[in-house]
Write a protein that holds these residues in place. Structure first.
Motif, PDB file in Angstrom:
ATOM      1  N   LEU A   1      -0.121  -7.250 -11.860  1.00  0.00           N
ATOM      2  CA  LEU A   1       1.449  -6.821 -12.057  1.00  0.00           C
ATOM      3  C   LEU A   1       1.831  -5.725 -11.153  1.00  0.00           C
ATOM      4  CD1 LEU A   1       1.303  -6.874 -15.976  1.00  0.00           C
ATOM      5  CD2 LEU A   1       2.358  -8.299 -14.500  1.00  0.00           C
ATOM      6  N   ASN A   2       0.964  -4.715 -10.587  1.00  0.00           N
ATOM      7  CA  ASN A   2       1.309  -3.688  -9.726  1.00  0.00           C
ATOM      8  C   ASN A   2       0.952  -4.088  -8.200  1.00  0.00           C
ATOM      9  OD1 ASN A   2       1.985  -1.930 -11.827  1.00  0.00           O
ATOM     10  ND2 ASN A   2      -0.280  -2.004 -12.152  1.00  0.00           N
ATOM     11  N   SER A   3       0.502  -5.360  -8.026  1.00  0.00           N
ATOM     12  CA  SER A   3       0.306  -5.800  -6.634  1.00  0.00           C
ATOM     13  C   SER A   3      -0.834  -4.883  -6.051  1.00  0.00           C
ATOM     14  CB  SER A   3       1.522  -5.472  -5.644  1.00  0.00           C
ATOM     15  OG  SER A   3       2.534  -6.513  -6.345  1.00  0.00           O
ATOM     16  N   ASP A   4      -1.906  -4.708  -6.699  1.00  0.00           N
ATOM     17  CA  ASP A   4      -2.693  -3.574  -6.321  1.00  0.00           C
ATOM     18  C   ASP A   4      -3.743  -4.628  -5.373  1.00  0.00           C
ATOM     19  OD1 ASP A   4      -4.613  -1.834  -5.745  1.00  0.00           O
ATOM     20  OD2 ASP A   4      -4.765  -0.809  -7.741  1.00  0.00           O
ATOM     21  N   ILE A   5      -3.467  -4.963  -4.414  1.00  0.00           N
ATOM     22  CA  ILE A   5      -4.050  -6.101  -3.670  1.00  0.00           C
ATOM     23  C   ILE A   5      -5.591  -5.985  -3.540  1.00  0.00           C
ATOM     24  CG2 ILE A   5      -1.994  -7.267  -2.633  1.00  0.00           C
ATOM     25  CD1 ILE A   5      -3.134  -5.991  -0.098  1.00  0.00           C
TER      26      ILE A   5
ATOM     27  N   VAL B   1       0.830  -1.273   0.009  1.00  0.00           N
ATOM     28  CA  VAL B   1       0.019   0.046  -0.001  1.00  0.00           C
ATOM     29  C   VAL B   1       0.980   1.287  -0.052  1.00  0.00           C
ATOM     30  CG1 VAL B   1      -1.622   1.443   1.407  1.00  0.00           C
ATOM     31  CG2 VAL B   1      -1.786  -1.252   1.159  1.00  0.00           C
ATOM     32  N   LEU B   2       1.753   1.252   0.867  1.00  0.00           N
ATOM     33  CA  LEU B   2       2.603   2.500   0.888  1.00  0.00           C
ATOM     34  C   LEU B   2       3.823   2.505   0.285  1.00  0.00           C
ATOM     35  CD1 LEU B   2       2.320   2.553   4.787  1.00  0.00           C
ATOM     36  CD2 LEU B   2       1.028   3.737   3.064  1.00  0.00           C
ATOM     37  N   GLY B   3       4.121   1.554  -0.718  1.00  0.00           N
ATOM     38  CA  GLY B   3       5.306   1.669  -1.406  1.00  0.00           C
ATOM     39  C   GLY B   3       6.390   0.844  -0.668  1.00  0.00           C
ATOM     40  N   PRO B   4       7.524   0.621  -1.521  1.00  0.00           N
ATOM     41  CA  PRO B   4       8.628  -0.203  -0.903  1.00  0.00           C
ATOM     42  C   PRO B   4       9.678   0.804  -0.087  1.00  0.00           C
ATOM     43  CG  PRO B   4       8.851   0.067  -3.250  1.00  0.00           C
ATOM     44  CD  PRO B   4       7.484   0.509  -3.230  1.00  0.00           C
ATOM     45  N   TYR B   5       9.606   2.198  -0.531  1.00  0.00           N
ATOM     46  CA  TYR B   5      10.454   3.203   0.312  1.00  0.00           C
ATOM     47  C   TYR B   5       9.786   3.652   1.524  1.00  0.00           C
ATOM     48  CZ  TYR B   5      12.228   2.585  -4.350  1.00  0.00           C
ATOM     49  OH  TYR B   5      12.784   2.046  -5.251  1.00  0.00           O
TER      50      TYR B   5
ATOM     51  N   ASP C   1      -9.644   0.613  -0.903  1.00  0.00           N
ATOM     52  CA  ASP C   1      -9.237   1.747  -1.830  1.00  0.00           C
ATOM     53  C   ASP C   1      -8.241   0.897  -2.761  1.00  0.00           C
ATOM     54  OD1 ASP C   1     -10.840   3.485  -1.014  1.00  0.00           O
ATOM     55  OD2 ASP C   1      -9.482   4.666  -0.022  1.00  0.00           O
ATOM     56  N   SER C   2      -7.889   1.369  -4.331  1.00  0.00           N
ATOM     57  CA  SER C   2      -7.271   0.981  -5.103  1.00  0.00           C
ATOM     58  C   SER C   2      -6.061   1.579  -4.785  1.00  0.00           C
ATOM     59  CB  SER C   2      -7.529   1.118  -6.464  1.00  0.00           C
ATOM     60  OG  SER C   2      -6.581   1.260  -7.200  1.00  0.00           O
ATOM     61  N   ILE C   3      -4.864   0.767  -4.694  1.00  0.00           N
ATOM     62  CA  ILE C   3      -3.531   1.601  -4.512  1.00  0.00           C
ATOM     63  C   ILE C   3      -3.037   2.391  -5.654  1.00  0.00           C
ATOM     64  CG2 ILE C   3      -1.069   1.065  -3.859  1.00  0.00           C
ATOM     65  CD1 ILE C   3      -2.165  -1.669  -2.606  1.00  0.00           C
ATOM     66  N   ARG C   4      -3.534   1.981  -6.855  1.00  0.00           N
ATOM     67  CA  ARG C   4      -2.842   2.584  -8.071  1.00  0.00           C
ATOM     68  C   ARG C   4      -3.670   3.878  -8.306  1.00  0.00           C
ATOM     69  NH1 ARG C   4      -0.967   1.932 -13.411  1.00  0.00           N
ATOM     70  NH2 ARG C   4      -2.873   1.144 -14.397  1.00  0.00           N
ATOM     71  N   PHE C   5      -5.202   3.592  -8.211  1.00  0.00           N
ATOM     72  CA  PHE C   5      -5.957   4.747  -8.686  1.00  0.00           C
ATOM     73  C   PHE C   5      -6.549   5.644  -7.739  1.00  0.00           C
ATOM     74  CE2 PHE C   5      -6.801   0.929 -11.613  1.00  0.00           C
ATOM     75  CZ  PHE C   5      -6.457   1.568 -12.988  1.00  0.00           C
ATOM     76  N   LYS C   6      -6.178   5.085  -6.329  1.00  0.00           N
ATOM     77  CA  LYS C   6      -6.356   6.018  -5.289  1.00  0.00           C
ATOM     78  C   LYS C   6      -7.836   6.324  -5.230  1.00  0.00           C
ATOM     79  CE  LYS C   6      -2.027   6.976  -4.561  1.00  0.00           C
ATOM     80  NZ  LYS C   6      -1.315   5.429  -4.692  1.00  0.00           N
ATOM     81  N   VAL C   7      -8.682   5.629  -5.619  1.00  0.00           N
ATOM     82  CA  VAL C   7     -10.319   5.567  -5.540  1.00  0.00           C
ATOM     83  C   VAL C   7     -10.796   4.248  -4.772  1.00  0.00           C
ATOM     84  CG1 VAL C   7     -10.529   7.230  -7.239  1.00  0.00           C
ATOM     85  CG2 VAL C   7     -10.536   5.020  -7.879  1.00  0.00           C
TER      86      VAL C   7
ATOM     87  N   TRP D   1       0.184   2.743   9.879  1.00  0.00           N
ATOM     88  CA  TRP D   1      -0.857   2.406   8.795  1.00  0.00           C
ATOM     89  C   TRP D   1      -1.865   1.186   9.291  1.00  0.00           C
ATOM     90  CZ3 TRP D   1      -2.283  -1.370   5.652  1.00  0.00           C
ATOM     91  CH2 TRP D   1      -3.326  -1.320   4.556  1.00  0.00           C
ATOM     92  N   LEU D   2      -0.722   0.227   9.687  1.00  0.00           N
ATOM     93  CA  LEU D   2      -1.168  -0.973  10.129  1.00  0.00           C
ATOM     94  C   LEU D   2      -2.318  -0.845  11.268  1.00  0.00           C
ATOM     95  CD1 LEU D   2       1.808  -3.426   9.697  1.00  0.00           C
ATOM     96  CD2 LEU D   2      -0.533  -3.539   8.350  1.00  0.00           C
ATOM     97  N   GLU D   3      -1.889  -0.164  12.233  1.00  0.00           N
ATOM     98  CA  GLU D   3      -2.609   0.287  13.323  1.00  0.00           C
ATOM     99  C   GLU D   3      -3.814   0.755  13.001  1.00  0.00           C
ATOM    100  OE1 GLU D   3      -0.741   0.642  16.925  1.00  0.00           O
ATOM    101  OE2 GLU D   3      -2.961  -0.090  17.026  1.00  0.00           O
ATOM    102  N   ALA D   4      -3.875   1.938  12.198  1.00  0.00           N
ATOM    103  CA  ALA D   4      -5.063   2.298  11.720  1.00  0.00           C
ATOM    104  C   ALA D   4      -5.830   1.433  11.029  1.00  0.00           C
ATOM    105  CB  ALA D   4      -4.812   3.851  10.822  1.00  0.00           C
ATOM    106  N   HIS D   5      -5.556   0.908  10.497  1.00  0.00           N
ATOM    107  CA  HIS D   5      -6.405  -0.181   9.702  1.00  0.00           C
ATOM    108  C   HIS D   5      -6.672  -1.501  10.134  1.00  0.00           C
ATOM    109  CE1 HIS D   5      -5.464   2.617   6.711  1.00  0.00           C
ATOM    110  NE2 HIS D   5      -6.598   2.494   5.974  1.00  0.00           N
ATOM    111  N   GLY D   6      -6.363  -1.434  11.601  1.00  0.00           N
ATOM    112  CA  GLY D   6      -6.918  -2.684  12.300  1.00  0.00           C
ATOM    113  C   GLY D   6      -5.845  -4.041  12.113  1.00  0.00           C
ATOM    114  N   TYR D   7      -4.651  -3.906  11.665  1.00  0.00           N
ATOM    115  CA  TYR D   7      -4.090  -5.088  10.976  1.00  0.00           C
ATOM    116  C   TYR D   7      -3.430  -5.870  12.381  1.00  0.00           C
ATOM    117  CZ  TYR D   7      -4.832  -4.873   5.984  1.00  0.00           C
ATOM    118  OH  TYR D   7      -5.427  -5.131   5.169  1.00  0.00           O
TER     119      TYR D   7
END
Ligand SMILES: Nc1ncnc2c1ncn2[C@@H]1O[C@H](COP(=O)(O)OP(=O)(O)OP(=O)(O)O)[C@@H](O)[C@H]1O
Ligand code: SF4
Ligand code: SF4
Ligand SMILES: [Mg+2]
Lengths: 294, 310, 703
Positions: B271-275, B38-42, B79-85, B51-57
């Motif tokens: 291909l984009n790991s948009d899980i 979700v947040l990218g490799p960097y 939410d889609s990671i790529r399209f941000k919607v 983020w994990l905390e906030a989303h109850g992971y």
């Protein structure tokens, strides 16, 4: 009983029998055409090193049309691709990839599917229900969706493709075997084996399985064709064998953007894969025809 | 009958549940991965944990599964990671496009293969039968990506009468639909044709067809009243199951022709790991497949009086 | 056109020198050679012969429906003066179903599964006559009543699977009669049915012939059925008619060695087994492309004469003094039948030894789970199939006990319990002093397993097609621990092949290279491989050709006698049972209704079911007169058996409500002869015997 030496004639060797069944296939024209195509590709794959005019990954002269002479002698019979590799040589080496991983994946799928099918069909009851349910779950994924998800998760490599194919095909094989077993298990010779107290594994392996081989061989041919398509599709979608080694699907994918201007780059790999699959499908059809006659 | 339908629906729900569990385990078992995706490799360790905390992971896994499942049922796929919607916003229009493609394909495949199959099976072994059978083997041997290349070479490159891509950037264009439909239909019709042929040929050999002929019925009546009714039960099932295959085919075709459909979306997402998109797409695909399977089973039972009245 | 066709008064059908072939990859198969037949109005002709002799081919040729690889290669079929070969498709269509109608072997397969019976019936008049739906409907209803189907309206709206096999066949017959055809072809119409149901259909056919004056061709492999339905008979062998004549001529004064052999090879319950032993015909039926030159029966004939019998096609010659009696044998007049004394099988009874098997009140229920709504509401989800109910009997060493009954009466379940494939629900099965009722086969010792073995019914599936005969026998020998040394095993295999009179090189063959009778012999060898004390034979010969049956039966009995084995012989064929059994157990719906020695069971007092069963057996003997008892209704389902006496729904002697409420008692007549019925024994003793001779001689005359 007079004491005389009794010759028990040997069973025909399995090679002899295989040859005999090929001889049977002669009666099906369609099957013979299929066999010829398959053999052709097998030979190409075996002798790719000798037959290929250029090394498959050597970049020599980009974007050359079929029939052009190469700078150091020889000819690009089918032209070269966008970075200058000889297409004919790549197709020949690609045949090797396909004919290694296709059969390998199919064999793996069968070695998982057959025991599952035997167990489900012969043991029945809860075993059957559980196995059938698992099979249904996996089969309810559209195949390619399943492949895409698996490969996207575990990554693209030859081994992973084999794993994915096994995972996705075993349930189908299981169903077929199960159906055959359900039919065969009520035969009297199975009953006879039960009444002499044979263990279940022996009944499955010795009494039932050999009699299911006809339909299974036909199915294996069809499935092999389909696995080859699958490997091609994965390559085409960019999820196949990692470059630069030649892979038919990958070749099409890499060059299709230029297909408008240089159609040969995608066309020949397409013909290659289609003809190989056709070979297996025709062979399966011929085998089926011959086996139904007997 | 009622019981049977209910039971089939029950199985369907159960299958969906198991599939959802599988997907969940496959894609979300390790929260770390999700956060990275979700947040990218960097992203930093800290960001991810927040983020994990906030989303109850950090909740127990079963709680997470049920919450995830609950959200799914009410149509909240994340939410889609790529399209941000929200995923739904991307998914539904794409699904509609694929629906058009699939319907158009079935519209071609069903009549063509039923007619060819019946014609071939009616006189087994005739020249017509051989021709139809062999050509259906040939067409099923050409993978979709190959026929896409071949057909575009002919219609786009040689004849130049059809567009080579189907992006539909300027609104719906029927012409752009032709090639994708053609590719799917060429690949799919062979199988349905062969199953129809086999079923018809089998029926033509049954004793009740012999009875019908020897009753003195005209050949047409024998075919129309006695043969077709029984011979079309199997193809019905086959066609319903073919929808499952079609869903595979659309991935290739949409990718090739840049058609903005559901298959292309799934592929991009993978291909984009948009899980979250992958999850939603997979669930939708399986739902369609399982639903058609259920319809096929129920329909089969309904069409078959031997089962219907027992 | 069709109406003036029906007023025609010449011969209805004439087949002249008809030859029919099938064309296959292996070449031309001559299925019927030189067939002649003339059929007049009201005639009924039987075509009798073993499987594959071309009977159905003749019928299909008359219908001009030969499939895409069959064809008439010589001769003609003339129907009411018109050569069928010259008719157009449309003219044929008008004949089919209208003037020539057919009844088929398997009624279930002959009816369209997804169409109501009413529709299928109404189609016939609707397509041949100019009438409307209502008329067609009332015609169909009327004809259903004519074939004695109860509740025709309900039948009209049913689908085929909703009625029983016997009823289906009645519907098919009704369909054939609907347009009042001039010619009716019946191809084995009762082969797929149970004997008691068969008796009803046969009576119906005889009644129809009288009532409608239809000419009939009745095809069967059973001589007894031909006797019951036909005036004339053609005996076929391997594609040829070998003998033709009136039923009396052929049954009492047959001239052809094959006909003679056939009659000597079938058991006739009128005769005693010692007086008239079965005489097998040696060898087996030739395949159509392996027929010898000259007489096709030559290789199996004891009167074969080199030169005359194998030079050229044998012609049909008429028997002097009997106008219509023809025989296709060049030596029919030379054979001295009085001097011909072939060796029979059966005969000598031997002393019985000690008790081997004792079954005491054995019950076997299968559970089935009922998922219907009604069951869900009532809460009784589990129901029982009462396959065996309170079975008690005994068997001694070297005794043959026959278990008879119709399909579904629980014979095979009983065999399964005995073999340990199922365990009994209740009761004891004491085998050689040990109760094995709760020992599944896995828990039995190899010796126990080896000492009860089985011979199966279906020759085509009794051997595993993937393994050679030798390998299959060797496996049994090793499994039962008879031998373990490789060489000794091979030796034993050869001994077994010798035992069942098969050539030794069969060890290397695969089952598909063997004929049905040969496979059945291997099956017998397999059963005797472990030196069993008891062998269960489940209909071991019912799937074989008539001429091979006697030989296989004889072999089984010889081996049994030699090893003093106990034989449990499961069969539906009472004639055969009378020949080989010492004791008979009669079963109905899982119950034993009667048991006793063979003589006791075959003569009064009878249980009413035994009586009906005996009367239903077709007997190919003109000197026998049978009491005719036709049972009403169908076999009830074992899931829902009737209360009280299991036979009360069909019993012809039912007393009244007592039969429906109380279980009948087991009453002993003589020691060991037990009948389970409410009718007092004195009454039952007064019953007339079912089978009586009405001629002084009890054998078909041999002159
Ligand atoms: N369609 C076919 N193609 C090739 N051979 C056939 C075909 N139908 C029948 N035969 C062969 O023709 C011969 C006669 O067959 P037919 O069915 O007439 O015998 P039948 O007397 O009716 O036998 P059954 O008692 O088994 O019904 C057999 O040898 C059979 O194998
Ligand atoms: S012709 Fe010869 S071989 Fe044939 S039945 Fe007569 S005696 Fe026997
Ligand atoms: S008990 Fe009654 S119904 Fe049963 S056989 Fe005797 S008379 Fe018939
Ligand atoms: Mg027949």
């Amino acid at each position: 009983m007079s004491e005389q030496t009794i010759e028990i004639p040997r069973r025909e060797s399995s090679i002899l029998r295989a040859i005999k069944s090929v001889a049977l296939l002669r009666e099906s024209a369609v099957g013979m055409v299929g066999l010829a195509i398959v053999l052709f590709w097998v030979l190409v794959a075996l002798f790719a090193d000798l037959l290929a005019p250029f090394p498959p990954n050597a970049t020599i002269m980009p974007l050359v049309m079929p029939g052009t002479e190469a700078p150091d002698g020889g000819m690009f019979l089918l032209g070269t691709d966008h970075i200058g590799r000889d297409i004919l040589s790549r197709i020949m080496h690609g045949a090797r990839q396909v004919l290694i991983y296709g059969p390998l994946a199919t064999v793996c799928a069968y070695s998982v599917g057959i025991p599952m099918g035997l167990a489900a069909g012969y043991v029945g009851g809860l075993t059957d229900e559980v196995l059938s349910f698992i099979a249904n779950v996996i089969l309810s994924f559209p195949v390619l969706v399943l492949y895409v998800i698996i490969i996207a998760t575990i990554g693209a490599s030859a081994v992973n493709i084999v794993i994915a194919v096994t995972f996705a095909s075993a349930p189908g094989i299981m169903r077929i075997v199960r159906g055959l077993v359900l039919d065969l298990r009520s035969r009297e010779y199975v009953f006879a084996a039960q009444t002499r107290g044979e263990p279940p594994w022996r009944i499955m392996a010795v009494e039932i399985l050999p009699n299911a081989r006809g339909p299974l061989i036909v199915d294996a041919c069809l499935r092999l064709g389909y696995v080859i398509i699958t490997i091609g599709v994965l390559g085409f979608l960019g999820l196949g064998l990692p470059p630069p080694d030649p892979d038919w699907g990958g070749m099409i994918n890499e060059t299709r953007q230029m297909a408008m201007a240089f159609p040969h780059m995608a066309l020949f790999p397409c013909l290659a894969i289609s003809s190989l699959v056709l070979g297996f499908n025709l062979l399966a059809d011929g085998l089926r025809e011959v086996s139904l006659r007997d | 009958m009622m019981i049977f339908v209910l039971r089939r629906c029950g199985t369907m729900v159960l299958t969906m549940l198991v599939v959802s569990l599988l997907l969940f385990l496959l894609l979300e078992i390790s929260p770390g991965n999700v956060a990275t995706k979700v947040l990218g490799p960097y992203s930093s360790e800290e960001q991810r944990n927040l983020w994990l905390e906030a989303h109850g992971y950090f909740d127990p896994i079963y709680e997470r599964y049920f919450r995830w499942l609950g959200n799914f049922v009410i149509g909240d796929f994340g939410d889609s990671i790529r399209f941000k919607v929200p995923v739904g916003e991307v998914l539904w229009p794409r699904l509609a496009n694929t629906g058009i493609l699939a319907l158009a394909t079935l519209g071609v495949v069903v009549p063509v293969s039923l007619i060819l199959g019946v014609l071939a099976g009616m006189r087994e072994g005739s020249t017509l039968d051989r021709t139809i059978s062999v050509s259906s083997i040939v067409t099923t041997s050409v993978p979709e990506f190959a026929s896409a290349v071949l057909l575009s070479a002919v219609f786009v490159f040689l004849l130049d009468i059809l567009p080579g891509t189907s992006g539909m950037s300027e609104g719906f264009d029927l012409k752009q639909l032709i090639l994708p439909v053609m590719v799917l239909a060429v690949y799919d019709f062979g199988y349905v044709t062969r199953m129809t042929r086999a079923s018809m040929a089998e029926v033509m050999l049954t004793h009740y067809i012999r009875t019908a002929v020897l009753k003195g019925l005209p050949y047409k009546t024998v075919i129309a009243r006695h043969a077709l009714r029984n011979a079309l039960i199997t193809p019905f099932t086959v066609i319903m199951l073919q929808i499952n295959w079609l869903l595979s085919g659309v991935i290739v075709v949409e990718y090739y022709f840049a058609y903005k459909g559901f298959g292309a979306l799934l592929l991009e997402a993978s291909l984009n790991s948009d899980i979250f998109v992958i999850e939603a797409c997979a669930m939708v695909a399986v739902f369609v497949a399982v639903a058609t399977q259920t319809i096929a089973d129920v329909g089969y039972t309904y069409l078959n009086p031997r089962i219907r009245f027992s | 056109m069709s109406t003036n066709g029906k007023d025609y008064d010449g011969p209805i059908l004439e087949c002249k020198d008809l030859s029919i072939s099938y064309f296959t990859r292996a070449g031309e198969i001559p299925a019927v050679v030189d067939f002649n037949l003339t059929l007049r109005q009201g005639d009924s002709v039987g075509l009798v012969g073993e499987s594959g002799c071309g009977k159905s081919t003749v019928a299909m040729a008359i219908m001009q429906y030969m499939g895409n690889n069959g064809g008439i290669v010589g001769g003609s079929i003339v129907y009411k003066g018109r050569d069928l070969a010259t008719l157009s498709e449309e003219e044929l269509r008008q004949l089919r179903g209208n003037e020539i109608a057919m009844v088929y072997q398997e009624p279930m397969a002959a009816l369209n599964p997804s169409m109501t019976l009413g529709r299928q019936l109404m189609e016939v008049p609707l397509c041949h006559e100019d009438i409307n739906e209502e008329e067609a409907y009332s015609r169909a209803i009327k004809i259903l009543a004519d074939v004695h189907l109860p509740d025709p309206e309900r039948v009209m709206s049913s689908y085929p699977h909703q009625i029983s096999g016997g009823q289906q066949q009645r519907v098919v017959i009704a369909m054939a009669l609907l347009s009042n055809p001039s010619l009716l072809l019946l191809d084995e119409p009762t082969t797929a049915l149970d004997v008691t149901v068969e008796a009803g259909i046969i009576e119906l056919i005889a009644e129809i012939a009288k009532k409608f004056h239809t000419s009939m061709i009745y095809i069967s492999h059973n001589l007894g059925l031909i006797l019951a339905t036909c005036d004339r008979v053609n005996v076929m062998y391997s594609g040829q008619v070998v003998e033709e004549g009136t039923v009396d001529e052929v049954f009492d004064h047959m001239r052809h060695p094959y006909t003679k052999g056939l009659f000597s090879a079938i058991p006739l319950p009128g005769a005693d087994k010692t007086a008239r032993p079965l005489v097998p015909i040696r060898g087996q039926l030739p395949l159509p492309h392996e027929r010898p030159p000259g007489c096709y029966f030559g290789p199996r004939c004891d009167h074969f004469a080199e030169g005359s019998c194998n030079s050229g096609l044998i012609q049909m010659t008429s028997v002097s003094g009997e106008a219509g009696h023809g025989v296709r044998c060049c030596r029919w007049d030379d054979i001295d039948w009085d001097a011909y004394r072939p060796e029979g099988v059966g005969g000598a009874t031997i002393t019985q030894g000690e008790r081997v098997l004792s079954i005491n009140k054995m019950r076997k229920y299968y559970e089935i789970h009922d998922n219907s709504i009604a069951a869900l509401i009532k809460g009784n989800r589990v129901r029982y199939v009462k396959a065996n109910e309170s079975i008690s009997f005994e068997a001694m060493e070297s005794q043959t006990v026959a278990i008879v009954g119709e399909s579904g009466c629980g014979k095979s379940t009983f065999a399964k319990v005995l073999m340990g494939l199922e365990t009994a629900t209740d009761g004891e099965v004491v085998f050689k002093g040990e109760d094995v009722s709760n020992y599944p086969v896995q828990k039995r010792t190899p010796k126990q397993v080896g000492s009860v073995q089985m011979v199966f019914q279906n020759p085509f599936d009794t051997l595993n097609p993937s393994h050679s005969v030798g390998a299959q026998l060797a496996r049994v020998i090793r499994k039962f621990g008879v031998e373990s040394d490789k060489h000794k095993i091979e030796h034993r295999v050869m001994e077994l092949l010798d035992l069942v009179k098969l050539p030794r090189d069969f060890a290397r063959r695969r089952p598909r290279q063997l004929s049905g009778g040969q496979k059945q012999r291997v099956g017998i060898a397999r059963a005797f491989a472990g030196n069993p004390s008891m062998v269960v034979a489940d209909e071991p010969v019912s799937a074989l050709d008539v001429s091979v049956q006697a030989a296989v039966t004889g072999l089984l009995m010889d081996i049994q006698r030699e090893f003093r084995t106990t034989l449990l012989f499961i069969s539906h064929d009472l004639s055969l049972v009378r020949y080989l059994a010492d004791r008979v157990v009669v079963m109905y719906l899982g119950h034993i209704v009667e048991q006793g020695t063979t003589d006791e069971v075959f003569s009064p007092p009878y249980h009413p079911y035994t009586e009906a069963l005996l009367s239903a057996v077709p007997i190919a003997d003109t000197s026998i007169e049978k009491k005719r008892i036709i049972l009403e209704g169908n076999l009830p389902s074992v899931i829902n058996p009737p209360k009280g006496c299991p036979f009360n729904t069909r019993c012809q002697r039912k007393l009244g409500s007592i039969c429906e409420t109380e279980d009948p008692p087991f009453v002993e007549d003589a020691s060991g002869h037990v009948i389970s019925c409410h009718i007092p024994m004195e009454e039952l003793r007064k019953v007339e015997p079912v089978i009586k001779m009405h001629k002084e001689e009890d054998q078909p005359a041999a002159e």
